[in-house]
Scaffold this active site. Sequence first.
Site, short mmCIF file in Angstrom:
data_model
loop_
_atom_site.label_atom_id
_atom_site.label_comp_id
_atom_site.label_asym_id
_atom_site.label_seq_id
_atom_site.Cartn_x
_atom_site.Cartn_y
_atom_site.Cartn_z
CD GLU A 62 7.79 2.68 -0.63
OE1 GLU A 62 6.85 3.13 0.05
OE2 GLU A 62 7.73 2.50 -1.87
CB CYS A 69 1.66 3.88 -4.96
SG CYS A 69 1.65 5.19 -6.19
CG HIS A 116 6.03 5.38 -3.14
ND1 HIS A 116 5.98 4.04 -3.47
CD2 HIS A 116 5.42 6.03 -4.16
CE1 HIS A 116 5.39 3.88 -4.63
NE2 HIS A 116 5.04 5.08 -5.09
N1 GLN Z 1 0.46 2.93 -11.74
C1 GLN Z 1 -0.12 3.77 -10.73
C2 GLN Z 1 -0.11 5.23 -11.13
O1 GLN Z 1 0.62 5.63 -11.99
C3 GLN Z 1 0.56 3.58 -9.41
C4 GLN Z 1 1.98 4.02 -9.40
C5 GLN Z 1 2.76 3.45 -8.27
O2 GLN Z 1 2.29 2.52 -7.63
N2 GLN Z 1 3.94 3.99 -7.99
O3 GLN Z 1 -0.84 6.01 -10.57
#
Ligand code: GLN
Length: 554
Positions: A514, A386, A512
């Site tokens: 994970e 992310c 994600h």
């Molecule tokens: N802050 C970033 C976004 O909103 C990444 C979010 C995250 O890593 N879950 O896109």
Amino acid sequence: MSEKRVKYIFVTGGVVSALGKGIASASIGLLLKKRGLNVNIIKCDPYINVDPGTMNPFQHGEVYVLDDGSETDLDLGHYERFLGRNMTRDNNVTNGQVYHTVINRERRGDYLGATVQVIPHITEEIKQNIRRPAKAEDEPDVVIVEIGGTVGDIEGQTFLESIRQMALEHEPEDTLFVHLTLVPYIETAGEMKTKPTQHSVKALREIGIQPRILLCRATKPLDESIRKKIGLFCNVPSSHVITAVDCETIYEVPLLFHEKKLDEYICKHLHLETPEPDLADWEEMVERIKQPTHKVKIAICGKYVNLKDAYKSIIESFIHAGEENDARVELIWVASEDIKKNGAEKLLAGIDGLLIPGGFGERGVEGKIESIRYVRENKIPFLGICLGMQCAVIEYARSVCGLEDAHSYEFYADLKNPVIHLMADQEGVTNLGGTMRLGAYKADIVKDSKSYEAYGEEHISERHRHRYEFNNAYRELFDNTTFKLVGLSPDGRLVEAIEVTDHPWFVGVQYHPELKSRPTKAHPLFRDYIAAAVEYNLKKSAPPKEDNHTVGVK
Ligand code: GLN
């Protein structure tokens, strides 16, 4: 046809928080599942937030996102990992949700004439929520209900009162209360102390709940006399006073409970006739976790490194991936701000892999970008999740494509080169609760990539939680470079995965992974990432090859 009688197991916690109620509940679930029962499980959280999505990870730990996009408590991660079943928004009930529903109903006039009160209106709503999974199509035999918080907390009263009422509304053999407590060992007295447990059970009995089984967290097994004493004072048979001794790995907890006959007592009380559980695969998995051949060091560079619960699922994914690679994964926690101060060379020396996890906010971002440069140039395996992927895009755009001012729109609004920007449908969003791109989305993976090698398929589905995206205006910038967009949304609009090809293993994903790793089936990306780290480690520590041309030359 008579309706199936669902059995309820209520799990409460006493004395202190963080005793591992989630793991205890999930372990009970696994044992019953292995006995052939269909088990579902609910977490009740007493806070007033509607969900943990808006809470600081420092306070609450990781926000666990489900396929359906709900942002839930991290215990739901344990449930999914132990039970191997996907949870839904029905598996997490908060006081916030309950009050929200009841107050909305009141405003609509549904209670016209009545004074809306905690009992019965709030408790009825809680009971309805607890009963919902029992009515699901797959008809569970058992629903485990974990009550968050500690007995005695004011905010947990509504849930305790609701489960007390439920016990009254069901046959005695259809409900069971299990209480998890702490039996501390007092070093100076050389004794284990039962008083906190006695008090905690007393507090439960005062509100009309009599636990039938006590799980006592302790650093060493409780001897017979202590168990008898606790049993006597707490009105529980001493055989049902079970030590939950600290384990090497959380995946050992169900095996320990089974050894102490916990599942047998539960089934007996609930009149459930089942065969003994077959735990062979689970036992083998635990053995492999405990006795690996290899060892790799993975650095996690993030903002919340002092609170490991903020990265719970990542930590678990490494255990699963280590187990499948016969390796112990040692995690090195690096505060991203320190990278800027002390340099990546110094802080990341000796690692076999770097992981940049998800995150929000600008603090520490430059350190993350710097650490990515270090592992990209030194060919050390990298996984970016992310925000980690977004930082990898920024790093490559700056270092290789020459866009020195490349950055993310999340941090600065007046950027010349926002390589990461806001998703079109996110513009103008001012409400912060539940407004991100959340939950499972499909993606297509390009063949001839590390990601495809890992997944073994082109079409995948992964869970998301973010607001910003790769900016398509910069796709051409990466043409004819070693930076490849290897995963796209099915309509081709959103970049879901990137790789750097002049590198042994460099993968970044907007989702994600994970959240979908399981102890008996590691996530393919984590699995291959650790395989790459093992390979890197072996190469690094192999003795240099003999140079035949110089040997023996005078
Ligand atoms: N802050 C970033 C976004 O909103 C990444 C979010 C995250 O890593 N879950 O896109």
